[in-house]
Design a protein around this motif. Sequence first.
Motif, mmCIF file in Angstrom:
data_model
loop_
_atom_site.group_PDB
_atom_site.id
_atom_site.type_symbol
_atom_site.label_atom_id
_atom_site.label_comp_id
_atom_site.label_asym_id
_atom_site.label_seq_id
_atom_site.Cartn_x
_atom_site.Cartn_y
_atom_site.Cartn_z
ATOM 1 N N ALA A 163 0.829 -1.206 0.000
ATOM 2 C CA ALA A 163 0.000 0.000 0.000
ATOM 3 C C ALA A 163 0.864 1.257 0.000
ATOM 4 O O ALA A 163 0.522 2.264 -0.638
ATOM 5 C CB ALA A 163 -0.929 -0.006 1.210
ATOM 6 N N ALA A 164 2.002 1.215 0.702
ATOM 7 C CA ALA A 164 2.912 2.365 0.722
ATOM 8 C C ALA A 164 3.575 2.572 -0.631
ATOM 9 O O ALA A 164 3.877 3.709 -1.026
ATOM 10 C CB ALA A 164 3.969 2.177 1.801
ATOM 11 N N ALA A 165 3.807 1.479 -1.355
ATOM 12 C CA ALA A 165 4.473 1.575 -2.664
ATOM 13 C C ALA A 165 3.531 2.056 -3.755
ATOM 14 O O ALA A 165 3.992 2.582 -4.780
ATOM 15 C CB ALA A 165 5.042 0.211 -3.047
ATOM 16 N N ARG A 166 2.242 1.898 -3.565
ATOM 17 C CA ARG A 166 1.274 2.204 -4.627
ATOM 18 C C ARG A 166 1.354 3.649 -5.121
ATOM 19 O O ARG A 166 1.379 3.880 -6.339
ATOM 20 C CB ARG A 166 -0.138 1.878 -4.140
ATOM 21 C CG ARG A 166 -1.155 1.743 -5.252
ATOM 22 C CD ARG A 166 -2.451 1.169 -4.724
ATOM 23 N NE ARG A 166 -3.327 0.757 -5.795
ATOM 24 C CZ ARG A 166 -4.461 0.081 -5.616
ATOM 25 N NH1 ARG A 166 -4.833 -0.257 -4.392
ATOM 26 N NH2 ARG A 166 -5.206 -0.252 -6.644
ATOM 27 N N PRO A 167 1.411 4.659 -4.230
ATOM 28 C CA PRO A 167 1.481 6.045 -4.740
ATOM 29 C C PRO A 167 2.776 6.359 -5.470
ATOM 30 O O PRO A 167 2.842 7.357 -6.210
ATOM 31 C CB PRO A 167 1.357 6.896 -3.461
ATOM 32 C CG PRO A 167 0.791 5.992 -2.425
ATOM 33 C CD PRO A 167 1.305 4.633 -2.761
ATOM 34 N N THR A 178 4.146 8.255 2.282
ATOM 35 C CA THR A 178 3.861 8.180 0.830
ATOM 36 C C THR A 178 2.444 8.665 0.530
ATOM 37 O O THR A 178 2.205 9.255 -0.517
ATOM 38 C CB THR A 178 4.049 6.751 0.322
ATOM 39 O OG1 THR A 178 3.174 5.849 1.011
ATOM 40 C CG2 THR A 178 5.483 6.295 0.494
ATOM 41 N N SER A 179 1.517 8.422 1.447
ATOM 42 C CA SER A 179 0.141 8.908 1.246
ATOM 43 C C SER A 179 0.094 10.427 1.266
ATOM 44 O O SER A 179 -0.597 11.051 0.440
ATOM 45 C CB SER A 179 -0.781 8.333 2.332
ATOM 46 O OG SER A 179 -0.835 6.926 2.265
ATOM 47 N N LEU A 180 0.845 11.040 2.179
ATOM 48 C CA LEU A 180 0.885 12.504 2.242
ATOM 49 C C LEU A 180 1.580 13.082 1.021
ATOM 50 O O LEU A 180 1.164 14.132 0.499
ATOM 51 C CB LEU A 180 1.612 12.948 3.511
ATOM 52 C CG LEU A 180 0.893 12.663 4.841
ATOM 53 C CD1 LEU A 180 1.755 13.060 6.021
ATOM 54 C CD2 LEU A 180 -0.454 13.396 4.891
#
Length: 260
Positions: free
Chosen positions: A201-205, A254-256
Amino acid sequence: MLDDFMTRAALAGVGLAVAAAPLGSFVVWRRMAYFGDATAHAAILGVALSLALQISIFTGALAVALAMALTVSLLTGRGHAMDTLLGVLAHSALAFGLVAVSFLSGIRIDLMAYLFGDILSVSRADLGVIWTGAALVAGLIGWRWSALLTATLSEDLAYASGIDPRREQLILTLALAITVAVAIKVVGVLLIAAMLIIPAAAARPLSRTPEQMALTAAGIGAVSAVAGLWGAYALDAPAGPSIVCVAALVFVTTSLLKRA
């Protein structure tokens, strides 16, 4: 070098990242988070059976995790909502496993080590099991990569391409069972799903292609393992949860960045 317990722990964490990253990407794409959770929770029953039958923990955990994954796959779509079915099976398997462990007489067992992992006690033999399992999972996913992507994108497209989506689902099921079996020593049954989902999930963006996401997830998982171990050593904190905490912080970052 392998006489240093921190070195062995770091190698074990990186091995788990190699196994979990490509599989975790498919878990995220297919929205199979609860599926991974149910399979992981079943592993504690495998631990009890391994101790009772005096076989290796890896063998027992693998057998029970695979049985749980196959059961979920077979029962899906037969009158029960997927989330309900997974919730019932996950918690039931964990409960039966804990009860089974309580009946083991004459066997000393640190239940917390299997629930939350004991990466600092990883031996050379454990490292061999972890890296062998990681190589099997990476090889299996790499071998079926295109077919798995097609089946994930659309079952109709898979059939049109001559690909059986059920077969690809079984391959993912096998890979998931192997990952659970090798991860139980590192992060424990309660945190396995976190190491599958959070790095992916962290790698997705940060990724533009599926291949880039899988490789980035592996990097995030490896960095989380090493940084989590360092943080646990510096702060005298539990190692397994510390690894997951670092992965969670990377996910928030990564989301931010994506929103910014």
